[in-house]
Design an enzyme around this catalytic site. Structure first.
Site, mmCIF file in Angstrom:
data_model
loop_
_atom_site.group_PDB
_atom_site.id
_atom_site.type_symbol
_atom_site.label_atom_id
_atom_site.label_comp_id
_atom_site.label_asym_id
_atom_site.label_seq_id
_atom_site.Cartn_x
_atom_site.Cartn_y
_atom_site.Cartn_z
ATOM 1 N N SER A 24 0.881 -1.160 0.000
ATOM 2 C CA SER A 24 0.000 0.000 0.000
ATOM 3 C C SER A 24 0.919 1.210 0.000
ATOM 4 C CB SER A 24 -0.866 -0.024 1.251
ATOM 5 O OG SER A 24 -1.529 1.193 1.366
ATOM 6 N N ARG A 25 0.919 1.943 -1.111
ATOM 7 C CA ARG A 25 1.951 2.975 -1.263
ATOM 8 C C ARG A 25 1.677 4.247 -0.478
ATOM 9 N NH1 ARG A 25 1.456 1.099 -6.425
ATOM 10 N NH2 ARG A 25 2.953 -0.553 -6.782
ATOM 11 N N VAL A 26 0.423 4.556 -0.219
ATOM 12 C CA VAL A 26 0.171 5.815 0.493
ATOM 13 C C VAL A 26 -0.481 5.609 1.860
ATOM 14 C CG1 VAL A 26 0.052 7.286 -1.543
ATOM 15 C CG2 VAL A 26 -1.999 6.144 -0.764
#
Ligand code: ATP
Ligand code: MG
Length: 505
Positions: A365-367
């Site tokens: 989950s990048r953000v």
């Protein structure tokens, strides 16, 4: 004199007509030259616009998507059985639109607003175009608030933020829908409005989801938008756009909204079907070249709006089905690059009974990490790292007969973490319930508990900590960080709870 006045009036009137969004031109009519497979070709609609609705007999609607010099290609939104070449149709001057409003909550509808449940006529405020521009950069704000799924493996290791786009990807029957539905169930008392958009699934599968939502009292807060596998491809194609329009109504009121697209593989297939019939040139895997743009355009509409734009959020959970775990196929790679991360569900883990079958190593989950509660972050900090180390070691250790003490301890610890990350379906947990168990396992408190007893130990820890430290649990729910001594208090209670379980064995 009178003539001049008339002329001037006419010019002014024409200008108004030119500038108006829906020109007052005479309803244009055309004639169907070909119909079949969910599309129709029409001659005579020379001034029709792209995306304009076309009315066929029997109230069947179509959307013009192919505008050619002498012919218009239309995708049908209704049954085409009774339509034949030679019939007359009319342009409506209206673009494809969907109903919006509070009256849609708790209802099951299709993209055009046709009611599919037994709840009587639909009450809606207005109709809005299904294709709408995404919020601009100026209107957006960074993702800061977590969208709690209630699933330990996600909230701890792959946290999602409100306004994020997180892909759920996996082979068939790996629990993709369950992850999304459990996330919807977990929103029921959190004021997050949900939209479940089913595309191209069997009617029974959709009915099962609706039943589950109803059973867990999550339907009141949810709109279910359906285009089943029996619906025409045109309807399957516009459904996610219409569902997003329904969700945006709440987003614009500053509310938090979650939308699930189940699934975009079937959406891409519907569009491929239409495009090939409309003789658009096929590209990779026979998909038309603009499928990437179509999905990007859809998912761009997810956003966390800036406070000055109302502060609402639209979180999107698109689902993609892979074949034989091939995430490098065209549609999966497209979506992986469009979204802010993916939750990968592994058939191997599913068959081993490690449910939810989330492969932590392949998920990201990048953000969302920025939106995770500080209290949670301190618990899950090195859980991910130690867990992936364990996974590597475990594969390796299968070939070794003798292991040194340290390796054995790491593996035994990892097995307990994996056991703790297991979770039953439709059983979302509150943040505090998750944190206390994850803290206990990462502190090594469960290392000596036999695997079969981990589940009991988990329940005991949750119960004891909630009974004895309700204030601290409340603090965890708000996301505020706990001090070292507060965590020590939690661990002390957890130790007692575990001892009780071990004694009982
Ligand atoms: P499809 O490819 O058919 O859409 P899917 O990937 O969406 O399947 P689901 O329908 O969500 O998978 O789940 C498949 C089966 O696994 C269902 O019978 C469901 O009840 C079961 N299942 C999913 N998650 C869990 C879980 N955490 N615990 C127990 N059973 C589960
Ligand atoms: Mg499914």
């Amino acid at each position: 004199m009178l003539e001049q006045l008339l002329d001037e009036t006419l010019i002014a009137l024409n200008q108004v007509v030119e500038q108006s969004a829906y020109p007052l031109r005479a309803r244009e009519t055309g004639r169907v030259t070909h119909v079949g497979g969910g599309i129709a070709r029409i001659k005579g609609l020379s001034s029709i616009r792209s995306e304009e609705l076309v009315r066929f007999p029997d109230d069947v609607l179509g959307v013009a998507i192919n505008l050619e010099p002498h012919e218009v290609g239309v995708i049908l939104l209704g049954d085409s059985d009774r339509l034949t070449a030679g019939i007359d149709v009319s342009a409506t001057g209206r673009e494809a639109d969907a109903p919006v409003g509070e009256g849609l909550l708790g209802r099951v509808v299709d993209a055009t607003g046709r009611v599919l449940d037994s709840g009587g006529p639909l009450r809606f405020k207005e109709r809005r175009p299904v294709e709408r521009p995404a919020p601009t950069i100026i209107e957006r704000a960074p993702v800061t608030v977590p969208l709690e799924t209630g699933i330990k493996a996600i909230d701890a290791l792959i946290p999602i933020g409100r306004g994020q786009r997180e892909l759920i990807v996996g082979d068939r029957q790996t629990g993709k829908t369950s992850v999304a539905v459990d996330t919807i169930i977990n929103q029921r008392n959190r004021g997050v409005i949900c939209v479940y958009c089913a595309i191209g699934q069997r009617g029974t599968a959709v009915a099962r989801v609706i039943n589950t939502l109803h059973q867990y009292r999550a339907l009141e807060n949810t709109i279910v938008v359906v285009a089943s596998d029996e619906d025409p491809p045109g309807l399957r194609y516009i459904t996610p756009y219409a569902a997003t329009t329904m969700a945006e109504y709440f987003l614009e009121q500053g509310k938090d909204v979650l939308i699930v697209y189940d699934d975009l593989t079937r959406h891409a297939r519907a569009y491929r079907e239409l495009s090939l019939l409309l003789r658009r040139p096929p590209g990779r895997e026979a998909y038309p070249g603009d499928i990437f743009y179509l999905h990007a355009r859809l998912l761009e509409r997810a956003a966390h709006l800036h406070q000055r734009s109302g502060g609402g959020s639209l979180t999107a959970l698109p689902i993609i089905e892979t074949q034989a775990q091939d995430i490098s196929a065209y549609i999966p790679t497209n979506l992986i690059s469009i979204t802010d991360g993916q939750i990968y569900l592994s058939p191997t883990l599913f068959h081993k009974g490690l449910l939810p079958a989330i492969d932590v190593g392949k998920s990201i989950s990048r953000v969302g990490g920025k939106a995770q509660f500080p209290a949670f972050r301190s618990v899950s900090g090195d859980l991910r790292l130690s867990y992936s180390q364990f996974e590597e070691l475990e594969t390796f250790a299968r070939f070794a007969t003798r292991l040194d003490e340290e390796t054995r301890a790491t593996i035994e610890h990892g097995r307990r973490v994996r056991e703790v990350l297991k979770q039953a379906e439709h059983h979302p947990l509150r943040s505090s319930e998750q944190m206390v168990v994850l803290k206990a396992v990462s502190a090594g408190l469960l290392d000596h508990v036999i695997l079969d007893k981990i589940d009991d130990a988990e329940t005991a820890i949750q119960k004891h900590v909630l009974d004895e430290l309700p204030d601290l649990c409340g603090q965890m729910e708000t996301g505020k960080k706990l001090s070292e001594s507060q965590w020590e208090q939690v661990l002390e209670v957890a130790r007692k709870a575990i001892a009780g379980v071990e004694d009982g064995s």
